[in-house]
Design a protein around this motif. Structure first.
Motif, PDB file in Angstrom:
ATOM      1  N   ALA A 320       7.725 -29.403  12.625  1.00 41.97           N
ATOM      2  CA  ALA A 320       8.443 -30.514  13.256  1.00 41.97           C
ATOM      3  C   ALA A 320       7.714 -31.829  13.012  1.00 41.97           C
ATOM      4  CB  ALA A 320       8.590 -30.251  14.750  1.00 41.97           C
ATOM      5  N   GLN A 321       6.389 -31.788  13.072  1.00 42.35           N
ATOM      6  CA  GLN A 321       5.600 -33.000  12.816  1.00 42.35           C
ATOM      7  C   GLN A 321       5.794 -33.485  11.381  1.00 42.35           C
ATOM      8  OE1 GLN A 321       1.200 -33.851  13.957  1.00 42.35           O
ATOM      9  NE2 GLN A 321       1.118 -32.921  11.931  1.00 42.35           N
ATOM     10  N   LYS A 322       5.814 -32.546  10.445  1.00 42.97           N
ATOM     11  CA  LYS A 322       5.998 -32.899   9.040  1.00 42.97           C
ATOM     12  C   LYS A 322       7.309 -33.636   8.826  1.00 42.97           C
ATOM     13  CE  LYS A 322       5.916 -30.773   4.427  1.00 42.97           C
ATOM     14  NZ  LYS A 322       5.836 -29.479   3.694  1.00 42.97           N
ATOM     15  N   GLU A 323       8.351 -33.162   9.489  1.00 47.21           N
ATOM     16  CA  GLU A 323       9.657 -33.818   9.368  1.00 47.21           C
ATOM     17  C   GLU A 323       9.651 -35.175  10.060  1.00 47.21           C
ATOM     18  OE1 GLU A 323      14.378 -32.623   9.953  1.00 47.21           O
ATOM     19  OE2 GLU A 323      12.781 -31.137  10.261  1.00 47.21           O
ATOM     20  N   LEU A 324       8.919 -35.268  11.168  1.00 48.53           N
ATOM     21  CA  LEU A 324       8.883 -36.503  11.947  1.00 48.53           C
ATOM     22  C   LEU A 324       8.249 -37.661  11.171  1.00 48.53           C
ATOM     23  CD1 LEU A 324       9.345 -37.914  14.689  1.00 48.53           C
ATOM     24  CD2 LEU A 324       7.105 -37.050  15.398  1.00 48.53           C
ATOM     25  N   VAL A 325       7.255 -37.368  10.327  1.00 47.52           N
ATOM     26  CA  VAL A 325       6.578 -38.428   9.577  1.00 47.52           C
ATOM     27  C   VAL A 325       7.211 -38.664   8.199  1.00 47.52           C
ATOM     28  CG1 VAL A 325       4.377 -38.061  10.751  1.00 47.52           C
ATOM     29  CG2 VAL A 325       4.854 -36.821   8.638  1.00 47.52           C
ATOM     30  N   GLY A 326       8.303 -37.969   7.910  1.00 45.89           N
ATOM     31  CA  GLY A 326       8.973 -38.149   6.619  1.00 45.89           C
ATOM     32  C   GLY A 326       9.774 -39.434   6.550  1.00 45.89           C
ATOM     33  N   ARG A 327      10.271 -39.741   5.359  1.00 51.24           N
ATOM     34  CA  ARG A 327      11.011 -40.991   5.137  1.00 51.24           C
ATOM     35  C   ARG A 327      12.301 -41.064   5.942  1.00 51.24           C
ATOM     36  NH1 ARG A 327      10.620 -41.924  -1.444  1.00 51.24           N
ATOM     37  NH2 ARG A 327       8.345 -42.246  -1.545  1.00 51.24           N
ATOM     38  N   LYS A 328      12.910 -39.918   6.188  1.00 49.14           N
ATOM     39  CA  LYS A 328      14.185 -39.905   6.915  1.00 49.14           C
ATOM     40  C   LYS A 328      14.031 -40.362   8.361  1.00 49.14           C
ATOM     41  CE  LYS A 328      16.316 -36.202   4.202  1.00 49.14           C
ATOM     42  NZ  LYS A 328      16.898 -34.829   4.255  1.00 49.14           N
ATOM     43  N   MET A 329      12.791 -40.409   8.843  1.00 49.33           N
ATOM     44  CA  MET A 329      12.553 -40.758  10.240  1.00 49.33           C
ATOM     45  C   MET A 329      11.945 -42.148  10.400  1.00 49.33           C
ATOM     46  SD  MET A 329      13.674 -38.200  11.882  1.00 49.33           S
ATOM     47  CE  MET A 329      14.400 -36.723  11.192  1.00 49.33           C
ATOM     48  N   ASN A 330      12.103 -42.996   9.379  1.00 48.72           N
ATOM     49  CA  ASN A 330      11.543 -44.350   9.478  1.00 48.72           C
ATOM     50  C   ASN A 330      12.238 -45.176  10.559  1.00 48.72           C
ATOM     51  OD1 ASN A 330       9.600 -43.952   7.557  1.00 48.72           O
ATOM     52  ND2 ASN A 330      10.824 -44.748   5.861  1.00 48.72           N
ATOM     53  N   ALA A 331      13.555 -45.043  10.674  1.00 48.06           N
ATOM     54  CA  ALA A 331      14.305 -45.799  11.684  1.00 48.06           C
ATOM     55  C   ALA A 331      14.045 -45.195  13.060  1.00 48.06           C
ATOM     56  CB  ALA A 331      15.796 -45.774  11.372  1.00 48.06           C
ATOM     57  N   PRO A 332      13.733 -46.038  14.053  1.00 43.25           N
ATOM     58  CA  PRO A 332      13.479 -45.509  15.399  1.00 43.25           C
ATOM     59  C   PRO A 332      14.622 -44.667  15.940  1.00 43.25           C
ATOM     60  CG  PRO A 332      12.802 -47.810  15.264  1.00 43.25           C
ATOM     61  CD  PRO A 332      13.505 -47.489  13.977  1.00 43.25           C
ATOM     62  N   ALA A 333      15.870 -45.044  15.631  1.00 40.62           N
ATOM     63  CA  ALA A 333      17.023 -44.290  16.142  1.00 40.62           C
ATOM     64  C   ALA A 333      17.027 -42.863  15.597  1.00 40.62           C
ATOM     65  CB  ALA A 333      18.321 -44.998  15.779  1.00 40.62           C
ATOM     66  N   ASP A 334      16.677 -42.704  14.318  1.00 41.94           N
ATOM     67  CA  ASP A 334      16.634 -41.365  13.714  1.00 41.94           C
ATOM     68  C   ASP A 334      15.501 -40.536  14.312  1.00 41.94           C
ATOM     69  OD1 ASP A 334      18.781 -41.951  12.036  1.00 41.94           O
ATOM     70  OD2 ASP A 334      17.466 -42.804  10.498  1.00 41.94           O
ATOM     71  N   ALA A 335      14.337 -41.179  14.503  1.00 40.07           N
ATOM     72  CA  ALA A 335      13.193 -40.480  15.097  1.00 40.07           C
ATOM     73  C   ALA A 335      13.508 -40.063  16.533  1.00 40.07           C
ATOM     74  CB  ALA A 335      11.958 -41.376  15.067  1.00 40.07           C
ATOM     75  N   PHE A 336      14.217 -40.928  17.258  1.00 47.56           N
ATOM     76  CA  PHE A 336      14.588 -40.603  18.636  1.00 47.56           C
ATOM     77  C   PHE A 336      15.495 -39.379  18.683  1.00 47.56           C
ATOM     78  CE2 PHE A 336      17.564 -40.744  22.147  1.00 47.56           C
ATOM     79  CZ  PHE A 336      16.720 -40.895  23.243  1.00 47.56           C
ATOM     80  N   ARG A 337      16.533 -39.375  17.862  1.00 43.39           N
ATOM     81  CA  ARG A 337      17.474 -38.248  17.867  1.00 43.39           C
ATOM     82  C   ARG A 337      16.782 -36.939  17.481  1.00 43.39           C
ATOM     83  NH1 ARG A 337      20.549 -42.200  15.034  1.00 43.39           N
ATOM     84  NH2 ARG A 337      21.983 -43.291  16.446  1.00 43.39           N
TER      85      ARG A 337
END
Length: 505
Positions: A320-337
């Protein structure tokens, strides 16, 4: 006498209150008497937080558990022999439902013969007096406290008292349990109970603790609020060996336990009630290698699915951490979801064990900044509705867009949010009304004219009076020259006076 139902209803969370009412309804429909027992009542009396709801019924609890399951509850484990069901109730509330029973021992130390009984017999067969208390939830006796072994007095004296001289002989695992209760609550062990405890240790009864019973205590300590204190009490009495020799040799990982305890406090501050059994178990056994860890769980009676969940827990958290620091999670809204869907115990584990600053900063922002904004989102919906936007799909989309903007720091003030909402919804500001020039009240012009005429008459009268005064003195009244002309006249007189003086010389 305290009003125990009032205490319960005022101290239970809304989810716990809903569970209690539902169990009451089902028990009444099935014709069972139902009681709150054990730890729930003990925590209520001592003022501790009510973590679990433990119910005892005079009947078969499986029927109630399966009805609850239809409403969203999850059965965690079921012991058909003891008629004991561990349940995760709807609303993330944990607890158990058990049948009232009496354990009959042919002789001390043998396996008991189980007999289904009334609530009073069930309370008297329990381990310690502070666990032998119940509150009736039945219509005819709702709120009645049942305390056949005088457990309330022991709680007031802050003592843990065993109910029989054979308490440790019949169930040696109580050697671990009595220390757990004393350490958790800050109680001392009652004098006779201490004597029985010491005698059991002298007879090496701790060596006869069944591994499955020790495993139950290991599970229980992973759910405690102060596990380190209990583990040290076990170590001080050389009882870790009874849990597992490997754990006694390598010792619990107290540093890891401390880190996770700090995370638990942070989560409580953020408004969460985390269940950290899996990460706490990993922290306790943190000094063991993977094979050793698997061996300990197997000997402790963990079922294969339960053991696999613990053994694979860390790997899932780091995925989960690996996915969280990926490029797809740069936007706060995406990281929040994304973080909204990650189990809370995995988030807690990462907060305690991760060294990835990028992941930790997003987790902290999620807990302390983004969630409060999300909770306040209904305010944005109300503001949009006030502008005249009807609720619907587009309405919801606009609210979500504003939420995404707020995560980046925009739309903090009401005025700024209104501008954003108008732009997104296409609702323009209403035209500003021009202020009309105020007409003077009727009669104002006449009053001004009369006042002007009065001033003129006064001036004329004053001039006439001055002329009359000069005439009386025989001198014509001369008008006062203008300041500029007066200055020229004064200058002329000075020049003439100067010429006369030179002529005389």
């Amino acid at each position: 006498m305290p009003d125990y139902m009032f205490l319960l209803e005022s101290r239970l969370s809304p989810e716990q209150r809903a569970v209690m009412l539902r169990v009451q309804e089902l028990a009444a429909a099935l014709g069972f008497n139902v009681y709150l027992t054990g730890g729930t009542v003990r925590d209520l009396v001592t003022g501790a937080s009510l973590r679990d709801l433990d119910f005892t019924v005079e009947g078969n609890p499986s029927k109630i558990a399966h009805e609850l399951e239809k409403g969203g509850a999850k059965i965690l484990s079921e012991d058909e022999k003891l008629r004991h069901v561990e349940v995760l109730f709807a609303g993330d509330c944990e607890g158990s439902i058990s049948a009232a029973r009496d354990d009959h021992y042919v002789r001390p130390g043998t396996r008991p013969e189980i007999r289904w009984s009334t609530i009073m017999e069930d309370l008297r067969r329990r381990d310690f007096s502070l666990n032998a208390i119940a509150i009736s939830l039945n219509p005819a006796s709702r709120g009645l406290l049942l305390d056949p072994t005088n457990g309330l007095s022991d709680i007031e004296r802050a003592e843990v008292r065993a109910l029989t001289i054979h308490s440790f002989t019949n169930q040696p695992v109580r050697l671990l349990r009595v220390l757990r209760y004393a350490a958790r609550m800050g109680f001392k062990i009652e004098q006779r109970t201490q004597e029985w405890f010491d005698l059991a240790i002298e007879r090496n009864l701790q060596e006869t603790i069944p591994p499955e019973d020790a495993g139950d205590e290991l599970r229980a300590i992973a759910r405690e609020e102060r596990p380190a204190v209990i583990l040290k009490a076990w170590e001080d009495h050389d009882l870790l060996e009874a849990v597992n020799p490997l754990l006694a040799k390598k010792h619990p990982a107290y540093d890891a336990i401390g880190r996770l305890m700090k995370v638990r406090e942070d989560l409580f501050t953020a408004g969460f009630r985390p269940r950290l059994a899996a990460p706490m178990l990993l922290a306790i056994l943190g000094k063991l290698k993977d094979r050793e860890l698997a061996n300990v769980l197997s000997k402790a009676g963990f079922r294969s699915a339960e053991a696999e969940a613990v053994l694979g827990f860390a790997e899932e958290a780091f995925e989960a951490q690996k996915e969280l620091v990926g490029r797809k999670m740069n936007a706060p809204a995406d990281a929040f979801r994304f973080l909204e869907k990650v189990p809370l115990d995995q988030i807690a584990y990462l907060m305690a064990e991760s060294n990835k600053s990028a992941a930790l900063s997003k987790i902290r922002a999620f807990l302390n900044k983004w969630r409060p904004i999300r909770i306040a989102l209904p305010v944005v919906a109300t503001e949009l509705e006030a502008l005249g936007m009807p609720r619907g799909t587009k309405f919801d989309q606009i609210v979500e867009q504003v939420f995404a903007m707020q995560l980046t720091g925009r739309g903090k003030t009401k005025e700024e949010r209104e501008k954003i909402l108008r732009k997104l919804s296409g609702i323009k500001e209403p035209p500003k009304k021009k202020e009309k020039e105020k007409k003077p009240p009727k009669g104002t012009d006449k009053a001004h004219a009369a006042a002007a005429m009065g001033d003129a008459a006064n001036k004329k009268h004053a001039a006439a009076k001055a002329e009359a005064k000069h005439a009386a003195k025989g001198k014509p009244a001369a008008q006062k020259p203008h300041a500029k002309h007066a200055a020229h006249a004064s200058h002329g007189k000075s020049a003439a006076s100067g010429k006369k003086s030179r002529a005389r010389k």
